[in-house]
Design a protein around this motif. Sequence first.
Motif, PDB file in Angstrom:
ATOM      1  N   ALA A  94      34.997   2.116  44.200  1.00 37.46           N
ATOM      2  CA  ALA A  94      33.791   1.311  44.472  1.00 37.46           C
ATOM      3  C   ALA A  94      33.939  -0.147  44.027  1.00 37.46           C
ATOM      4  O   ALA A  94      33.631  -1.072  44.788  1.00 37.46           O
ATOM      5  CB  ALA A  94      32.576   1.952  43.817  1.00 37.46           C
ATOM      6  N   ASP A  95      34.434  -0.367  42.809  1.00 41.14           N
ATOM      7  CA  ASP A  95      34.525  -1.747  42.300  1.00 41.14           C
ATOM      8  C   ASP A  95      35.519  -2.572  43.122  1.00 41.14           C
ATOM      9  O   ASP A  95      35.320  -3.776  43.326  1.00 41.14           O
ATOM     10  CB  ASP A  95      34.927  -1.743  40.821  1.00 41.14           C
ATOM     11  CG  ASP A  95      36.208  -0.952  40.588  1.00 41.14           C
ATOM     12  OD1 ASP A  95      36.394   0.101  41.247  1.00 41.14           O
ATOM     13  OD2 ASP A  95      37.051  -1.381  39.779  1.00 41.14           O
ATOM     14  N   LEU A  96      36.564  -1.917  43.633  1.00 43.68           N
ATOM     15  CA  LEU A  96      37.572  -2.659  44.404  1.00 43.68           C
ATOM     16  C   LEU A  96      37.085  -2.978  45.813  1.00 43.68           C
ATOM     17  O   LEU A  96      37.654  -3.832  46.495  1.00 43.68           O
ATOM     18  CB  LEU A  96      38.868  -1.841  44.510  1.00 43.68           C
ATOM     19  CG  LEU A  96      39.498  -1.393  43.189  1.00 43.68           C
ATOM     20  CD1 LEU A  96      40.753  -0.571  43.451  1.00 43.68           C
ATOM     21  CD2 LEU A  96      39.832  -2.604  42.320  1.00 43.68           C
ATOM     22  N   MET A  97      36.049  -2.255  46.266  1.00 39.92           N
ATOM     23  CA  MET A  97      35.597  -2.415  47.645  1.00 39.92           C
ATOM     24  C   MET A  97      34.496  -3.459  47.804  1.00 39.92           C
ATOM     25  O   MET A  97      33.964  -3.625  48.900  1.00 39.92           O
ATOM     26  CB  MET A  97      35.153  -1.067  48.217  1.00 39.92           C
ATOM     27  CG  MET A  97      36.327  -0.127  48.432  1.00 39.92           C
ATOM     28  SD  MET A  97      35.834   1.510  49.043  1.00 39.92           S
ATOM     29  CE  MET A  97      35.413   1.125  50.734  1.00 39.92           C
ATOM     30  N   ASP A  98      34.169  -4.147  46.737  1.00 39.22           N
ATOM     31  CA  ASP A  98      33.186  -5.217  46.839  1.00 39.22           C
ATOM     32  C   ASP A  98      33.643  -6.205  47.915  1.00 39.22           C
ATOM     33  O   ASP A  98      34.803  -6.624  47.943  1.00 39.22           O
ATOM     34  CB  ASP A  98      33.073  -5.918  45.485  1.00 39.22           C
ATOM     35  CG  ASP A  98      31.951  -6.937  45.490  1.00 39.22           C
ATOM     36  OD1 ASP A  98      30.910  -6.659  44.892  1.00 39.22           O
ATOM     37  OD2 ASP A  98      32.118  -8.013  46.120  1.00 39.22           O
ATOM     38  N   ARG A  99      32.713  -6.575  48.804  1.00 42.44           N
ATOM     39  CA  ARG A  99      33.100  -7.388  49.963  1.00 42.44           C
ATOM     40  C   ARG A  99      33.464  -8.822  49.596  1.00 42.44           C
ATOM     41  O   ARG A  99      34.019  -9.548  50.417  1.00 42.44           O
ATOM     42  CB  ARG A  99      31.977  -7.406  51.011  1.00 42.44           C
ATOM     43  CG  ARG A  99      31.611  -6.045  51.560  1.00 42.44           C
ATOM     44  CD  ARG A  99      32.585  -5.545  52.592  1.00 42.44           C
ATOM     45  NE  ARG A  99      32.622  -6.408  53.767  1.00 42.44           N
ATOM     46  CZ  ARG A  99      33.464  -6.248  54.781  1.00 42.44           C
ATOM     47  NH1 ARG A  99      34.353  -5.287  54.742  1.00 42.44           N
ATOM     48  NH2 ARG A  99      33.440  -7.057  55.803  1.00 42.44           N
ATOM     49  N   SER A 100      33.119  -9.254  48.385  1.00 39.45           N
ATOM     50  CA  SER A 100      33.433 -10.637  48.016  1.00 39.45           C
ATOM     51  C   SER A 100      34.785 -10.720  47.305  1.00 39.45           C
ATOM     52  O   SER A 100      35.219 -11.784  46.893  1.00 39.45           O
ATOM     53  CB  SER A 100      32.333 -11.182  47.107  1.00 39.45           C
ATOM     54  OG  SER A 100      32.264 -10.404  45.928  1.00 39.45           O
ATOM     55  N   ARG A 101      35.413  -9.577  47.118  1.00 37.95           N
ATOM     56  CA  ARG A 101      36.650  -9.541  46.362  1.00 37.95           C
ATOM     57  C   ARG A 101      37.834  -9.970  47.239  1.00 37.95           C
ATOM     58  O   ARG A 101      37.817  -9.790  48.449  1.00 37.95           O
ATOM     59  CB  ARG A 101      36.870  -8.097  45.862  1.00 37.95           C
ATOM     60  CG  ARG A 101      37.791  -7.980  44.668  1.00 37.95           C
ATOM     61  CD  ARG A 101      37.758  -6.548  44.136  1.00 37.95           C
ATOM     62  NE  ARG A 101      38.827  -6.346  43.182  1.00 37.95           N
ATOM     63  CZ  ARG A 101      40.085  -6.071  43.517  1.00 37.95           C
ATOM     64  NH1 ARG A 101      40.411  -5.937  44.769  1.00 37.95           N
ATOM     65  NH2 ARG A 101      41.005  -5.918  42.581  1.00 37.95           N
ATOM     66  N   ASN A 102      38.859 -10.532  46.644  1.00 40.09           N
ATOM     67  CA  ASN A 102      40.134 -10.783  47.324  1.00 40.09           C
ATOM     68  C   ASN A 102      41.200 -10.112  46.469  1.00 40.09           C
ATOM     69  O   ASN A 102      41.371 -10.500  45.316  1.00 40.09           O
ATOM     70  CB  ASN A 102      40.401 -12.292  47.422  1.00 40.09           C
ATOM     71  CG  ASN A 102      41.751 -12.592  48.076  1.00 40.09           C
ATOM     72  OD1 ASN A 102      42.358 -11.722  48.670  1.00 40.09           O
ATOM     73  ND2 ASN A 102      42.212 -13.825  47.923  1.00 40.09           N
ATOM     74  N   PRO A 103      41.891  -9.101  46.972  1.00 42.38           N
ATOM     75  CA  PRO A 103      41.900  -8.553  48.337  1.00 42.38           C
ATOM     76  C   PRO A 103      40.646  -7.757  48.686  1.00 42.38           C
ATOM     77  O   PRO A 103      40.000  -7.197  47.810  1.00 42.38           O
ATOM     78  CB  PRO A 103      43.103  -7.607  48.314  1.00 42.38           C
ATOM     79  CG  PRO A 103      43.789  -7.778  47.026  1.00 42.38           C
ATOM     80  CD  PRO A 103      42.857  -8.411  46.094  1.00 42.38           C
ATOM     81  N   LEU A 104      40.408  -7.687  50.002  1.00 42.14           N
ATOM     82  CA  LEU A 104      39.398  -6.780  50.543  1.00 42.14           C
ATOM     83  C   LEU A 104      39.998  -5.376  50.613  1.00 42.14           C
ATOM     84  O   LEU A 104      41.143  -5.205  51.017  1.00 42.14           O
ATOM     85  CB  LEU A 104      39.020  -7.211  51.954  1.00 42.14           C
ATOM     86  CG  LEU A 104      38.002  -8.330  52.112  1.00 42.14           C
ATOM     87  CD1 LEU A 104      37.888  -8.709  53.585  1.00 42.14           C
ATOM     88  CD2 LEU A 104      36.646  -7.896  51.579  1.00 42.14           C
ATOM     89  N   VAL A 105      39.195  -4.377  50.238  1.00 43.85           N
ATOM     90  CA  VAL A 105      39.642  -2.991  50.325  1.00 43.85           C
ATOM     91  C   VAL A 105      38.646  -2.232  51.194  1.00 43.85           C
ATOM     92  O   VAL A 105      37.435  -2.345  50.986  1.00 43.85           O
ATOM     93  CB  VAL A 105      39.725  -2.355  48.920  1.00 43.85           C
ATOM     94  CG1 VAL A 105      40.068  -0.872  49.024  1.00 43.85           C
ATOM     95  CG2 VAL A 105      40.758  -3.085  48.065  1.00 43.85           C
ATOM     96  N   GLY A 106      39.147  -1.479  52.172  1.00 45.97           N
ATOM     97  CA  GLY A 106      38.274  -0.689  53.044  1.00 45.97           C
ATOM     98  C   GLY A 106      38.873   0.675  53.289  1.00 45.97           C
ATOM     99  O   GLY A 106      40.078   0.879  53.092  1.00 45.97           O
ATOM    100  N   THR A 107      38.035   1.641  53.685  1.00 46.04           N
ATOM    101  CA  THR A 107      38.543   2.980  53.981  1.00 46.04           C
ATOM    102  C   THR A 107      38.224   3.359  55.417  1.00 46.04           C
ATOM    103  O   THR A 107      37.226   2.919  55.981  1.00 46.04           O
ATOM    104  CB  THR A 107      37.892   4.045  53.063  1.00 46.04           C
ATOM    105  OG1 THR A 107      36.480   4.001  53.252  1.00 46.04           O
ATOM    106  CG2 THR A 107      38.223   3.796  51.609  1.00 46.04           C
ATOM    107  N   THR A 108      39.091   4.179  56.010  1.00 44.48           N
ATOM    108  CA  THR A 108      38.792   4.812  57.290  1.00 44.48           C
ATOM    109  C   THR A 108      39.249   6.259  57.173  1.00 44.48           C
ATOM    110  O   THR A 108      40.109   6.586  56.348  1.00 44.48           O
ATOM    111  CB  THR A 108      39.563   4.172  58.463  1.00 44.48           C
ATOM    112  OG1 THR A 108      40.965   4.180  58.156  1.00 44.48           O
ATOM    113  CG2 THR A 108      39.123   2.746  58.709  1.00 44.48           C
ATOM    114  N   ALA A 109      38.658   7.138  57.989  1.00 47.61           N
ATOM    115  CA  ALA A 109      39.002   8.557  57.920  1.00 47.61           C
ATOM    116  C   ALA A 109      39.280   9.082  59.309  1.00 47.61           C
ATOM    117  O   ALA A 109      38.613   8.708  60.268  1.00 47.61           O
ATOM    118  CB  ALA A 109      37.858   9.343  57.289  1.00 47.61           C
TER     119      ALA A 109
END
Lengths: 425, 425
Positions: free
Chosen positions: A204-219
């Motif tokens: 959750a903390d890594l997926m913050d949209r203002s963060r660099n790098p951006l982290v996202g998930t797909t399934a």
Amino acid sequence: MSARFDHVLAAVVAVGDELVLGQKLDTNSRWIADRLVLRGLDVAAHLTVPDDVDAISSAIRRFAERVELLILTGGLGPTADDLTRAALAAALDEQLVLDERALEQVRLWFTSRGREMPEQNRAQALRPQTARMLRNDHGTAPALHAILDNRCDIFCLPGPPHEMQPIFERDIEPTLRLPPERAVHTTVIHTFGRGESDVAAQLADLMDRSRNPLVGTTASLGVVSVRIRARGPDGPQRLRETESLVRTRLSEILLDDESLAVDVLNRLKARQQTVATVESCTGGLVGEMLTSIPGSSQAFVGGLITYTNELKHRLADVPHQVFETEGAVSKPCAIAMAEGGRAHCHADHAIAITGIAGPDGGTDAKPVGTVWIAVASENAPTDARRFLFKGSRQAIRTWSAATALGMLRLRLAGHNMRLLNQQEP
Amino acid sequence: MSARFDHVLAAVVAVGDELVLGQKLDTNSRWIADRLVLRGLDVAAHLTVPDDVDAISSAIRRFAERVELLILTGGLGPTADDLTRAALAAALDEQLVLDERALEQVRLWFTSRGREMPEQNRAQALRPQTARMLRNDHGTAPALHAILDNRCDIFCLPGPPHEMQPIFERDIEPTLRLPPERAVHTTVIHTFGRGESDVAAQLADLMDRSRNPLVGTTASLGVVSVRIRARGPDGPQRLRETESLVRTRLSEILLDDESLAVDVLNRLKARQQTVATVESCTGGLVGEMLTSIPGSSQAFVGGLITYTNELKHRLADVPHQVFETEGAVSKPCAIAMAEGGRAHCHADHAIAITGIAGPDGGTDAKPVGTVWIAVASENAPTDARRFLFKGSRQAIRTWSAATALGMLRLRLAGHNMRLLNQQEP
């Protein structure tokens, strides 16, 4: 191509009635976007428009206000409904002129094949006044390059992938060099065994949209992929740090590869072991998934498709009594299939699947989606688990096949976790 | 859904960074467009946008000015980068509110699977104030329906096709009824055995673009489909006339169904006969194609996946000598596989496939793509043919499987024509 190396934002437009009307799947846009992103560019959007001058030219004009590189595919054929040339001219506010060298190349394409150029192919040698033609070695349609308002490079490429891709690789890709401070760095990490929301909760903390790098998930079918994308001059360093955090948090469920089949085959090859399959409701799907990987014959020997009870008995030695007392969708049947199949196929491991894929055949005790999966191995007790998959017949079958590979993976990785959709026996 | 039946122009938007960046191919837009066109609607464009509220909401607003039906897919997951709900709210200029009934359904989805709902999945029960939720029976994300400016119906559907398609079929498709004077009448006729350009040449006069009905062809894995689309009040009559002309001209190659597997299974059931498969390079793909059809167990008994030579011998009785003298990709091997498999599986017919799917393993005499296919039947000589398929490993495998079903179809239909890609032995 202009010597400007500061492209950052790009867009991709596919042209064609057959695409907009859904008669044909556009694969060019994905291919081009993937190449652009690997080179560090950002892609704003893909658009698919019909064979219509206004639709194409207004798409060109609108994107040219926002992006620095615009790539169109399709609409360069010789017929009346091939309108990309005219639309580019309209967007540039220029006339179409005949390019004599291009005409010679189109003519040569025909004569070198012992044919005369049909008159209508002359249209393919037309270009807007300030555009230049890019040679097409694999078809009759030359590509086009123009610059709009001195700020957006526009390329029009032919639609057939085997014509489009070589032109992209020859005339566009080599020019895409970004200065380090604007480069983008990406990686993808794949997992299997937990749901997407569980994985996202752990990150959750890594997926913050203002963060660099951006982290996202797909399934996709139980494989949850984590995508990481870093920007800026310290991008490689940032990417490494975040990747390492993600890998640590997800260590138990990391896959070698996006494909469970590749992961399982690699583990088998490393141990010099083999696997066989015994499939009922999946009808050959696990075998298909394994053999889709080149070189799979080093670890996959083959298997049995035991769709009827008669073949479960005849090919895999499942005792008739099992069908009478427990039914074909049962723990003893899955175990007998796996152990019988392993013996008949002389493999180190065997995976067996028996279940109710529907839409009919469910009962209260065994509803549609009930699937037993067993993994038999030499010198280890057979692991049999009951699952309940939801969805269509196809969904139940593909989840069954993926989960069967996931169960083999657990055995090969020495893990024993509960898997998604697993039920009490 | 509103009771307005005058939708004519539609657009489709796919949402997702993984799509825009080319990491994943969007197949939803094509599927939806195809369904809309079959129902008589026109499609203006497909657009793919990133997981970004501004990009999604401005796409919604811009399309809503031009189209009467807008369908979005993706971005309804539970994580921070699933932003379609927020973008729809922004486009409608509304707040997101929690829908208690939807929350109950999301929670039930988890509890019925023996899991507790993760807190972040609450987000999936949020909707813009005036939107309504559409139940998702195959995943956690409910779909959304809203009306913008009292003129554009907007549907937001989940991205996974197996979740999206049932919602489309239940909640959107039945509402797409045009008044008779605006209605479009369509039909599709499928063929197998000839190339698309041959079929098009036979229908050249019917394919004139100014004709009503419009006739077009598309091809997928050897199945050439003829689409007929009639407009106007006399559409049904025009459609029938053209359909009858097409069927007469293509009578020898007509399929019962788009799916060769359905065609073959129907023919077998009508004769109360069965088939078994013996697969090498396709690794289970033919079995998978047959068993993807509900009720296939009436005609498909199962089969053997004989990936290694050892299993070709052990399971299907191919003599060792065949491998030594002719090799595994040969006429005698294909014949032995089909006949041995038929005997072991007690089936009326058996299909066998042995070939070189690549990328390695080709020779000058047997290049990559060389595939032998045999059909063995009771009381008939075994039919064995050599094919050369072009393309990737996956293309060669899927063409092999489709062509094997096509060969069985020839036998069942009593035809003996040469098939696409067939070679001299």
